[in-house]
Design an enzyme around this catalytic site. Structure first.
Site, PDB file in Angstrom:
ATOM      1  CD  GLU A  41      -3.768  -2.513   7.169  1.00  0.00           C
ATOM      2  OE1 GLU A  41      -2.659  -2.788   6.715  1.00  0.00           O
ATOM      3  OE2 GLU A  41      -4.365  -1.462   6.913  1.00  0.00           O
ATOM      4  CB  SER A  66       4.724  -1.363  12.150  1.00  0.00           C
ATOM      5  OG  SER A  66       4.226  -0.046  12.333  1.00  0.00           O
ATOM      6  CG  ASN A  72      -1.727   1.271   1.345  1.00  0.00           C
ATOM      7  OD1 ASN A  72      -1.867   2.001   0.354  1.00  0.00           O
ATOM      8  ND2 ASN A  72      -2.255   1.548   2.522  1.00  0.00           N
ATOM      9  CD1 TRP A  73       3.962   1.229  -2.315  1.00  0.00           C
ATOM     10  CD2 TRP A  73       3.937   1.960  -4.429  1.00  0.00           C
ATOM     11  NE1 TRP A  73       4.871   0.479  -3.028  1.00  0.00           N
ATOM     12  CE2 TRP A  73       4.870   0.901  -4.330  1.00  0.00           C
ATOM     13  CE3 TRP A  73       3.742   2.567  -5.671  1.00  0.00           C
ATOM     14  CZ2 TRP A  73       5.609   0.444  -5.424  1.00  0.00           C
ATOM     15  CZ3 TRP A  73       4.476   2.116  -6.758  1.00  0.00           C
ATOM     16  CH2 TRP A  73       5.403   1.069  -6.637  1.00  0.00           C
ATOM     17  CE  LYS A  74       0.284   3.652   4.689  1.00  0.00           C
ATOM     18  NZ  LYS A  74      -0.010   3.801   6.090  1.00  0.00           N
ATOM     19  CD  GLU A 110      -3.090   5.675   6.400  1.00  0.00           C
ATOM     20  OE1 GLU A 110      -3.039   5.707   5.163  1.00  0.00           O
ATOM     21  OE2 GLU A 110      -2.174   5.213   7.107  1.00  0.00           O
ATOM     22  CG  HIS A 167      -5.961   1.950   4.736  1.00  0.00           C
ATOM     23  ND1 HIS A 167      -5.534   2.934   5.599  1.00  0.00           N
ATOM     24  CD2 HIS A 167      -4.941   1.065   4.631  1.00  0.00           C
ATOM     25  CE1 HIS A 167      -4.296   2.644   5.990  1.00  0.00           C
ATOM     26  NE2 HIS A 167      -3.911   1.517   5.415  1.00  0.00           N
ATOM     27  N   GLY A 181       1.851   2.500  10.756  1.00  0.00           N
ATOM     28  CA  GLY A 181       2.773   3.628  10.608  1.00  0.00           C
ATOM     29  C   GLY A 181       3.372   4.103  11.921  1.00  0.00           C
TER      30      GLY A 181
HETATM   31  C1  PEP Z   1      -0.994   0.252   5.796  1.00  0.00           C
HETATM   32  O1  PEP Z   1      -1.011   1.392   5.401  1.00  0.00           O
HETATM   33  O2  PEP Z   1      -1.863  -0.538   5.406  1.00  0.00           O
HETATM   34  C2  PEP Z   1       0.056  -0.161   6.734  1.00  0.00           C
HETATM   35  C3  PEP Z   1      -0.010  -1.336   7.268  1.00  0.00           C
HETATM   36  O3  PEP Z   1       1.066   0.754   6.969  1.00  0.00           O
HETATM   37  P1  PEP Z   1       2.456   0.478   7.732  1.00  0.00           P
HETATM   38  O4  PEP Z   1       3.021  -0.817   7.196  1.00  0.00           O
HETATM   39  O5  PEP Z   1       3.324   1.655   7.365  1.00  0.00           O
HETATM   40  O6  PEP Z   1       2.167   0.395   9.188  1.00  0.00           O
END
Ligand code: PEP
Length: 227
Positions: A151, A187, A7-9, A87, A85, A157
């Site tokens: 998640e 993470s 997931n490159w956001k 976010e 997600h 993050g």
């Molecule tokens: C994500 O955005 O889905 C995610 C898991 O981010 P990160 O790996 O940076 O915690």
């Protein structure tokens, strides 16, 4: 086979996307999906890799500024989408109901879907994790093109990863509610990937920050290869 989704956001324009994908050679034995931002989807599809969007709307077209439809994604050659997600839920008002609409419509249109669920820090503190997961999963349809990503929001993050035991417990619950593959996200890094991916109910990972670098994402993919 484990599924590893990047997931490159809101990172990587078309140029950086082409650069990454030219250098990236995933190991055999894992399925890899790249989820770039909307503006980089075309460049990503041209690489021949499996590409998902980071969101998708539930109407075929219409006055929905800032959204993207299944038709547009399919025309681009995109094969799936992330929905729900954290976010999107935290910053853009996504609810269980809109996640349901997005997931159902995308699946009906022939896209694959990664639907994200996970509890907030305070919900875990209050002992509400199970209820939150039950509620979020209850709106998702059982479908063979659906994958759930667990998640925990406190791990996204933040550098705080769920222990393998916490991940396993949540994944087992989700799979008892909905028999689909469940990815872990939060993470994930080269240093912790093998231990998380070794859990019996962890079927892959959704990786944010560590997927932006070819070397670290490749190392995570390698940690998921069958030994
Ligand atoms: C994500 O955005 O889905 C995610 C898991 O981010 P990160 O790996 O940076 O915690």
């Amino acid at each position: 086979m484990a599924l590893l989704a990047a997931n490159w956001k809101m990172y990587k324009g078309p140029g950086e996307t082409r650069e990454f994908l030219a250098a990236f050679e995933p190991p055999d034995g894992v399925e890899v999906v790249i989820c770039p931002p909307f503006g980089s989807l075309g460049a990503a599809v041209a690489s021949g890799r499996t590409i998902f969007a980071q969101n998708v709307h539930w109407e075929d077209e219409g006055a929905f500024t800032g959204e993207v439809s299944t038709r547009i994604l399919l025309e681009l050659g995109v094969q799936g989408a992330i929905v729900g997600h954290s976010e999107r839920r935290q910053y853009f008002g996504e609810t269980d109901e809109t996640v349901r609409l997005r997931a159902e419509h995308a699946l009906a249109a022939g896209l694959r879907v990664i639907a994200c669920v996970g509890e907030l820090d305070e919900e875990r503190e209050r002992g509400e994790t199970e209820n939150v997961l039950r509620r979020q999963v209850s709106v998702l349809p059982e479908h063979d093109a659906l994958v759930v990503a667990y998640e925990p929001v406190w791990a996204i993050g933040t550098g705080k990863t769920a222990t393998p035991e916490i991940a396993q417990e949540a994944h087992a619950l989700i799979k008892a509610l909905l028999p689909v593959p469940v990815l872990y996200g939060g993470s994930v890094k080269p240093e912790n990937a093998a231990e998380l991916l070794a859990q019996p109910d962890v079927d892959g990972a959704l990786v944010g920050g560590a997927s932006l670098d070819v070397e670290s994402f490749t190392a995570i993919c390698q940690a998921a290869t069958p030994s």
